[in-house]
Scaffold this active site. Sequence first.
Site, PDB file in Angstrom:
ATOM      1  N   GLY A  36       0.815  -1.203   0.000  1.00 27.89           N
ATOM      2  CA  GLY A  36       0.000   0.000   0.000  1.00 27.89           C
ATOM      3  C   GLY A  36       0.846   1.249   0.000  1.00 27.89           C
ATOM      4  O   GLY A  36       2.061   1.183   0.158  1.00 27.89           O
ATOM      5  N   PRO A  37       0.183   2.393  -0.201  1.00 26.45           N
ATOM      6  CA  PRO A  37       0.900   3.658  -0.260  1.00 26.45           C
ATOM      7  C   PRO A  37       1.591   3.998   1.067  1.00 26.45           C
ATOM      8  O   PRO A  37       1.297   3.367   2.085  1.00 26.45           O
ATOM      9  CB  PRO A  37      -0.183   4.680  -0.581  1.00 26.45           C
ATOM     10  N   PRO A  38       2.462   4.979   1.056  1.00 29.62           N
ATOM     11  CA  PRO A  38       3.172   5.350   2.285  1.00 29.62           C
ATOM     12  C   PRO A  38       2.216   5.849   3.358  1.00 29.62           C
ATOM     13  O   PRO A  38       1.206   6.459   3.040  1.00 29.62           O
ATOM     14  CB  PRO A  38       4.093   6.492   1.847  1.00 29.62           C
ATOM     15  N   GLY A  39       2.562   5.571   4.577  1.00 23.50           N
ATOM     16  CA  GLY A  39       1.836   6.155   5.693  1.00 23.50           C
ATOM     17  C   GLY A  39       0.502   5.517   6.004  1.00 23.50           C
ATOM     18  O   GLY A  39      -0.308   6.095   6.721  1.00 23.50           O
ATOM     19  N   VAL A  40       0.255   4.317   5.483  1.00 24.43           N
ATOM     20  CA  VAL A  40      -1.016   3.674   5.813  1.00 24.43           C
ATOM     21  C   VAL A  40      -0.864   2.709   6.982  1.00 24.43           C
ATOM     22  O   VAL A  40      -1.824   2.067   7.384  1.00 24.43           O
ATOM     23  CB  VAL A  40      -1.607   2.915   4.603  1.00 24.43           C
ATOM     24  N   GLY A  41       0.329   2.613   7.522  1.00 27.85           N
ATOM     25  CA  GLY A  41       0.519   1.814   8.721  1.00 27.85           C
ATOM     26  C   GLY A  41       1.116   0.435   8.502  1.00 27.85           C
ATOM     27  O   GLY A  41       0.970  -0.442   9.342  1.00 27.85           O
ATOM     28  N   LYS A  42       1.816   0.257   7.411  1.00 29.25           N
ATOM     29  CA  LYS A  42       2.407  -1.052   7.138  1.00 29.25           C
ATOM     30  C   LYS A  42       3.466  -1.387   8.177  1.00 29.25           C
ATOM     31  O   LYS A  42       3.441  -2.444   8.794  1.00 29.25           O
ATOM     32  CB  LYS A  42       3.038  -1.071   5.729  1.00 29.25           C
ATOM     33  N   THR A  43       4.387  -0.440   8.351  1.00 34.57           N
ATOM     34  CA  THR A  43       5.467  -0.692   9.300  1.00 34.57           C
ATOM     35  C   THR A  43       4.917  -0.845  10.715  1.00 34.57           C
ATOM     36  O   THR A  43       5.289  -1.753  11.450  1.00 34.57           O
ATOM     37  CB  THR A  43       6.494   0.450   9.247  1.00 34.57           C
TER      38      THR A  43
ATOM     39  N   SER B 116      -5.608   2.407 -17.841  1.00 34.46           N
ATOM     40  CA  SER B 116      -6.882   2.764 -17.217  1.00 34.46           C
ATOM     41  C   SER B 116      -7.349   4.175 -17.550  1.00 34.46           C
ATOM     42  O   SER B 116      -8.441   4.571 -17.171  1.00 34.46           O
ATOM     43  CB  SER B 116      -6.800   2.579 -15.706  1.00 34.46           C
TER      44      SER B 116
ATOM     45  N   LYS C  19      -8.429   4.458  -5.946  1.00 37.54           N
ATOM     46  CA  LYS C  19      -8.958   5.481  -6.844  1.00 37.54           C
ATOM     47  C   LYS C  19     -10.227   6.096  -6.282  1.00 37.54           C
ATOM     48  O   LYS C  19     -10.427   7.317  -6.331  1.00 37.54           O
ATOM     49  CB  LYS C  19      -9.233   4.869  -8.222  1.00 37.54           C
TER      50      LYS C  19
HETATM   51  N1  LIG Z   1      -4.854   2.760  11.193  1.00 35.13           N
HETATM   52  C1  LIG Z   1      -3.953   3.445  11.919  1.00 35.13           C
HETATM   53  N2  LIG Z   1      -4.208   3.680  13.201  1.00 35.13           N
HETATM   54  C2  LIG Z   1      -3.328   4.376  13.941  1.00 35.13           C
HETATM   55  N3  LIG Z   1      -2.185   4.875  13.492  1.00 35.13           N
HETATM   56  C3  LIG Z   1      -1.860   4.647  12.216  1.00 35.13           C
HETATM   57  C4  LIG Z   1      -2.735   3.936  11.366  1.00 35.13           C
HETATM   58  N4  LIG Z   1      -2.175   3.864  10.152  1.00 35.13           N
HETATM   59  C5  LIG Z   1      -1.013   4.522  10.244  1.00 35.13           C
HETATM   60  N5  LIG Z   1      -0.799   4.988  11.483  1.00 35.13           N
HETATM   61  C6  LIG Z   1       0.336   5.747  11.937  1.00 35.13           C
HETATM   62  O1  LIG Z   1       0.829   6.509  10.860  1.00 35.13           O
HETATM   63  C7  LIG Z   1       2.238   6.581  10.888  1.00 35.13           C
HETATM   64  C8  LIG Z   1       2.797   6.096   9.590  1.00 35.13           C
HETATM   65  O2  LIG Z   1       2.634   4.709   9.483  1.00 35.13           O
HETATM   66  P1  LIG Z   1       3.728   3.731   8.910  1.00 35.13           P
HETATM   67  O3  LIG Z   1       3.548   2.401   9.553  1.00 35.13           O
HETATM   68  O4  LIG Z   1       5.054   4.347   8.993  1.00 35.13           O
HETATM   69  O5  LIG Z   1       3.273   3.670   7.416  1.00 35.13           O
HETATM   70  P2  LIG Z   1       3.903   2.863   6.212  1.00 35.13           P
HETATM   71  O6  LIG Z   1       4.875   1.906   6.775  1.00 35.13           O
HETATM   72  O7  LIG Z   1       2.731   2.202   5.582  1.00 35.13           O
HETATM   73  O8  LIG Z   1       4.493   3.878   5.323  1.00 35.13           O
HETATM   74  C9  LIG Z   1       2.671   5.745  12.060  1.00 35.13           C
HETATM   75  O9  LIG Z   1       2.917   6.578  13.148  1.00 35.13           O
HETATM   76  C10 LIG Z   1       1.486   4.850  12.314  1.00 35.13           C
HETATM   77  O10 LIG Z   1       1.424   4.461  13.655  1.00 35.13           O
HETATM   78 MG   LIG Z   2       6.931   1.991   6.344  1.00 37.45          MG
END
Ligand SMILES: Nc1ncnc2c1ncn2[C@@H]1O[C@H](COP(=O)(O)OP(=O)(O)O)[C@@H](O)[C@H]1O
Ligand SMILES: [Mg+2]
Length: 804
Positions: free
Chosen positions: A362-369, A686, A729
Amino acid sequence: MDNQSVLLDDNTDKLPLVPLRDVVVFPYTMIPFVVGRRSSLLAVERALQGDKRIFLSTQRDAKIDDPKPEEINTIGTVANIVQSLKLPNGNIKLLVEGAARGRVQRLETVDGCLIACLTLIEIKAELTPEVETEMGKVVALFEKYVKLSPNMPYETMISTIRVSEPGRLTDTIAAHLQVGIEEKQSLLETFNPVERLGLLTTMLDGEIEKLRVDRRIHQRVKKQMEKAQKEYYLNEKMKAIQQELGRKDDKLNEMEELKQRVQSAKMPKEANEKALQELKRLEVMPPVSAEATVSRNYLDWLLSVPWHKRSREIRDLDFAEKVLNEDHYGLDKVKERIIEFLAVRRLVNHKTMKGSILCFVGPPGVGKTSLAQSIARATGRKFVRVSLGGVRDEAEIRGHRRTYIGAFPGQVIQMMKKAATKNPVFLLDEVDKMSMDFRGDPSSALLEVLDAEQNCSFLDHYLDTEFDLSQVMFICTANVLHPIPPALRDRMETLRLAGYTLLEKEVIARRFLLPKQLKNHGLDPKKFDLEDPAIRDVIEKYTREAGVRNLEREIASICRKLARRVVKEGNEFTFTVKSEHINEFLGVPRYRPPSSEKKPEIGVATGLAWTEVGGEILTTEATLMKGRGKLTLTGKLGDVMQESAQAALSYIRSRCGVLGIDDDFHRKFDIHIHVPEGAIPKDGPSAGITMATALASLLTKTPVRGDVAMTGEITLRGKVLPIGGVKEKVLAAHRLGVRTVILPRDNEKDLADVPDDVQKSLEFRLVETMDDVLQIALERESAPKVDKEYEKDLNKGLPGSITH
Ligand SMILES: Nc1ncnc2c1ncn2[C@@H]1O[C@H](COP(=O)(O)OP(=O)(O)O)[C@@H](O)[C@H]1O
Ligand SMILES: [Mg+2]
């Protein structure tokens, strides 16, 4: 005088005399000197005019310029002028060769120069055995003398040794002797060669003794100095030895300690053998050598990887669920899949389980890590993370062989050391960003790491012994799946995280990001807050993303500013950030809040695109210019996108009649399609229906509805084919204020993933043909009538729509 000496009284001569100041010339020797005194110059000139013979006699006192006859020695040497050179200052440089001794009988002054009336003295000695012995003695002494003299070239030796006539030998040696003028004169005045041999022997003895004393003194002085140096050197050495002895103790201690560590490390057999072998090697190495350092490092690594230690895993799935919910808002489906995954892993031997590795895409910042971190907490494992972004060398994963200077293990082993347990959650972040080049393909190494059947015997090049990774829980993340090699993808269970809606972001900000950032900045949550409208403002005006990474960054930025105020205004300071403060905290808004009030325009259609950072809106513009049907595409469009523009154009041309377009248009006009934000590369099929819509609008002069966005692939015959990334999208469309979304009918199933609130606020129109698209997208009043014949031909019903 003995019987051998014969005085030749009749042997008289008259020669010009040159008094010498500080030199005695002996027969048989060549000597250069400069003549400068007037009377001497006259004498030389006279000699040069005559038979070039001259009489040389040393004056008794070298300092006298104009010596009187009685101040000149009566015994001198008759010499031949071999060379003469007039110097610019009037002096004459002479090279003379001594010929015979002479005794001055009388001195006359003729034309300003001295003329000596003299008797030549020539006494020959017979070469008796005694004389020969005597000569040998002198030669031996002279040799000693030459060796001892600091500035006597050895060649002088050779030239003397060859002389076999006593008179000549003694004179040659006498000439070389470095003694005072008086001694030299006495040698000259000793006419009898045998007597001269005696005199020379005593003289040489004395000189040698002098030289010896000299040398002794010199050596003593030198010794004195050397002694001081020696003492210093010995002292230093002593220190070094003591140090070495000390080290030996240290070394013993160190070896003892290492041995104990090896024993208690509980390594597998092979590793244990490696360690013992290395210990043996280390024992015989000098402790401070580079080699020993390498060896010690290696042992250190061997001893510090977790061979045995493991965390106690938590197997309670309810607990896991609780943890996941505590750490993340929403993501219900993903969490569910994670729990299922954990359950299956428990039941099935995960080694044989296909897709035994989780991969969050998924895109950055969606909580993967952070999800991966959560899983570690939920299962009671340690967490380690390696970013594979930019890793291009196999050695980064698997290490360098120890033969390389400065080699160390690869990331996998390094991280295992960090984890200090053999069963951590090991996050391989950004597997899609790994690249390969000449240094080898890191993905093949990764494949081995991730293969449950192989990774129990993972071989790091540095460690050089198998390490068991089978208890590690590997989790991967990626922005997109397609760059991941298929073999790797096969091992993975992919979980997609598409991004968050505005509402979700608000909740995440309130419940997670804000408390976290307040804490990070040392701010009391009771004293500081962001009102909901303020949070919404941050989301809408300062970020434009699928995830919450920038949102978190902006909140952090607000917290920093608050922290500054606290420092300035004191601990009593409290503040609630309202919507009207946001500008002050974050500056001018970066984005305009989305509005659906986009005006209908001719030749402009809104497409939905999917990029690595989530969904996006792509405006597509088309214009006509006079020309001959050339199609120009700009905006960094990839090959697939260009082809799909061609397809769109061909479709429009084939539908001229139905659409009411002059079917000669392509002979009269050039067409230009541009997709703005030209710097961003775009590709994929698309955008097909979007480009076709823009073209149709342009050619029919019918505006496109401003609130409609679309995505779909187009075929030459105008069918609309399904596309990917629907959820992303749709979320982007929602985020950016679109009302109606046109999607291929075959993508209907994907709508199930779209959150309810988004579904509610959007109208979805599912289409099968391009005609359906135009029906919806072009302003209704002026939409072209669809040709019923063609409709029948396609044998399709009316465009379907679902409205929520
Ligand atoms: N569903 C969620 N609930 C709470 N915090 C989230 C959620 N998704 C993302 N975050 C927070 O957003 C920040 C970015 O997430 P991160 O895991 O670094 O994203 P990714 O690895 O997908 O780029 C982190 O501080 C994470 O805890
Ligand atoms: Mg990450």
